[in-house]
Design a protein around this motif. Structure first.
Motif, PDB file in Angstrom:
ATOM      1  N   VAL A  88      -4.528  -5.008  10.344  1.00  0.00           N
ATOM      2  CA  VAL A  88      -5.629  -4.264   9.737  1.00  0.00           C
ATOM      3  C   VAL A  88      -5.383  -2.773   9.943  1.00  0.00           C
ATOM      4  O   VAL A  88      -5.080  -2.324  11.058  1.00  0.00           O
ATOM      5  N   ASP A  89      -5.517  -2.007   8.871  1.00  0.00           N
ATOM      6  CA  ASP A  89      -5.324  -0.565   8.899  1.00  0.00           C
ATOM      7  C   ASP A  89      -6.216   0.080   9.960  1.00  0.00           C
ATOM      8  O   ASP A  89      -7.377  -0.305  10.133  1.00  0.00           O
ATOM      9  N   SER A  90      -5.688   1.073  10.654  1.00  0.00           N
ATOM     10  CA  SER A  90      -6.420   1.710  11.760  1.00  0.00           C
ATOM     11  C   SER A  90      -7.708   2.398  11.290  1.00  0.00           C
ATOM     12  O   SER A  90      -8.679   2.469  12.045  1.00  0.00           O
ATOM     13  N   ASP A  91      -7.748   2.907  10.055  1.00  0.00           N
ATOM     14  CA  ASP A  91      -8.976   3.522   9.539  1.00  0.00           C
ATOM     15  C   ASP A  91     -10.079   2.483   9.358  1.00  0.00           C
ATOM     16  O   ASP A  91     -11.256   2.771   9.562  1.00  0.00           O
ATOM     17  N   ILE A  92      -9.709   1.279   8.985  1.00  0.00           N
ATOM     18  CA  ILE A  92     -10.691   0.206   8.829  1.00  0.00           C
ATOM     19  C   ILE A  92     -11.207  -0.218  10.201  1.00  0.00           C
ATOM     20  O   ILE A  92     -12.415  -0.394  10.400  1.00  0.00           O
ATOM     21  N   ILE A 137     -10.634  -7.100   3.481  1.00  0.00           N
ATOM     22  CA  ILE A 137      -9.831  -6.043   4.100  1.00  0.00           C
ATOM     23  C   ILE A 137      -8.579  -5.772   3.281  1.00  0.00           C
ATOM     24  O   ILE A 137      -8.210  -4.614   3.056  1.00  0.00           O
ATOM     25  N   ASP A 138      -7.924  -6.809   2.791  1.00  0.00           N
ATOM     26  CA  ASP A 138      -6.728  -6.615   1.985  1.00  0.00           C
ATOM     27  C   ASP A 138      -7.042  -5.845   0.708  1.00  0.00           C
ATOM     28  O   ASP A 138      -6.261  -4.993   0.281  1.00  0.00           O
ATOM     29  N   THR A 139      -8.193  -6.116   0.097  1.00  0.00           N
ATOM     30  CA  THR A 139      -8.600  -5.416  -1.117  1.00  0.00           C
ATOM     31  C   THR A 139      -8.744  -3.918  -0.857  1.00  0.00           C
ATOM     32  O   THR A 139      -8.431  -3.093  -1.717  1.00  0.00           O
ATOM     33  N   ILE A 140      -9.189  -3.578   0.333  1.00  0.00           N
ATOM     34  CA  ILE A 140      -9.316  -2.163   0.707  1.00  0.00           C
ATOM     35  C   ILE A 140      -7.944  -1.571   1.022  1.00  0.00           C
ATOM     36  O   ILE A 140      -7.576  -0.513   0.521  1.00  0.00           O
ATOM     37  N   GLN A 141      -7.186  -2.263   1.853  1.00  0.00           N
ATOM     38  CA  GLN A 141      -5.899  -1.737   2.319  1.00  0.00           C
ATOM     39  C   GLN A 141      -4.906  -1.478   1.197  1.00  0.00           C
ATOM     40  O   GLN A 141      -4.128  -0.525   1.261  1.00  0.00           O
ATOM     41  N   ARG A 142      -4.915  -2.292   0.177  1.00  0.00           N
ATOM     42  CA  ARG A 142      -3.929  -2.106  -0.894  1.00  0.00           C
ATOM     43  C   ARG A 142      -4.188  -0.833  -1.688  1.00  0.00           C
ATOM     44  O   ARG A 142      -3.373  -0.436  -2.506  1.00  0.00           O
ATOM     45  N   ASN A 143      -5.323  -0.177  -1.437  1.00  0.00           N
ATOM     46  CA  ASN A 143      -5.651   1.077  -2.121  1.00  0.00           C
ATOM     47  C   ASN A 143      -5.575   2.280  -1.187  1.00  0.00           C
ATOM     48  O   ASN A 143      -6.181   3.315  -1.455  1.00  0.00           O
ATOM     49  N   LYS A 144      -4.842   2.168  -0.116  1.00  0.00           N
ATOM     50  CA  LYS A 144      -4.743   3.247   0.867  1.00  0.00           C
ATOM     51  C   LYS A 144      -4.226   4.540   0.231  1.00  0.00           C
ATOM     52  O   LYS A 144      -4.647   5.634   0.615  1.00  0.00           O
ATOM     53  N   ALA A 145      -3.351   4.448  -0.741  1.00  0.00           N
ATOM     54  CA  ALA A 145      -2.796   5.646  -1.376  1.00  0.00           C
ATOM     55  C   ALA A 145      -3.844   6.428  -2.164  1.00  0.00           C
ATOM     56  O   ALA A 145      -3.715   7.631  -2.342  1.00  0.00           O
TER      57      ALA A 145
END
Length: 95
Positions: free
Chosen positions: A23-27, A53-61
């Motif tokens: 899980v991304d550290s920002d999440i 969480i994956d739906t959010i992380q894939r848009n990190k850019a």
């Protein structure tokens, strides 16, 4: 429970859900800053949590989308609400 609905060819291309999911550290930080949302979110089905969480992380850019979706997840979790197309008709209750 195994429903017996997936074919061998389907299983071959299915992602390995037993693999470690990072899980991304920002999440993580966002949930740590809201203990109520974190506590409620942790009670939701593991597959729901991973999909959200994956739906959010894939848009990190794209920071605008990333933080907008993260805020929506935190707010909904705090209210105890799951969102999205999550009606599995009870199939994942024992997953």
């Amino acid at each position: 429970p195994i429903l017996g609905l997936m074919t061998d060819s389907g299983r071959e291309v299915c992602p390995d859900f037993s693999a470690e999911f990072v899980v991304d550290s920002d999440i993580v930080a966002a949930f740590e800053s809201n203990p109520v949302a974190r506590a409620i979110f942790s009670t939701f089905h593991p597959l729901y949590r991973r999909v959200r969480i994956d739906t959010i992380q894939r848009n990190k850019a794209n920071q605008e989308i990333f933080y907008s979706r993260l805020e929506k997840l935190i707010d909904a979790s705090e209210r105890g609400e799951m969102f999205g197309d999550w009606n599995d008709n009870g199939r994942l209750l024992d997953y």
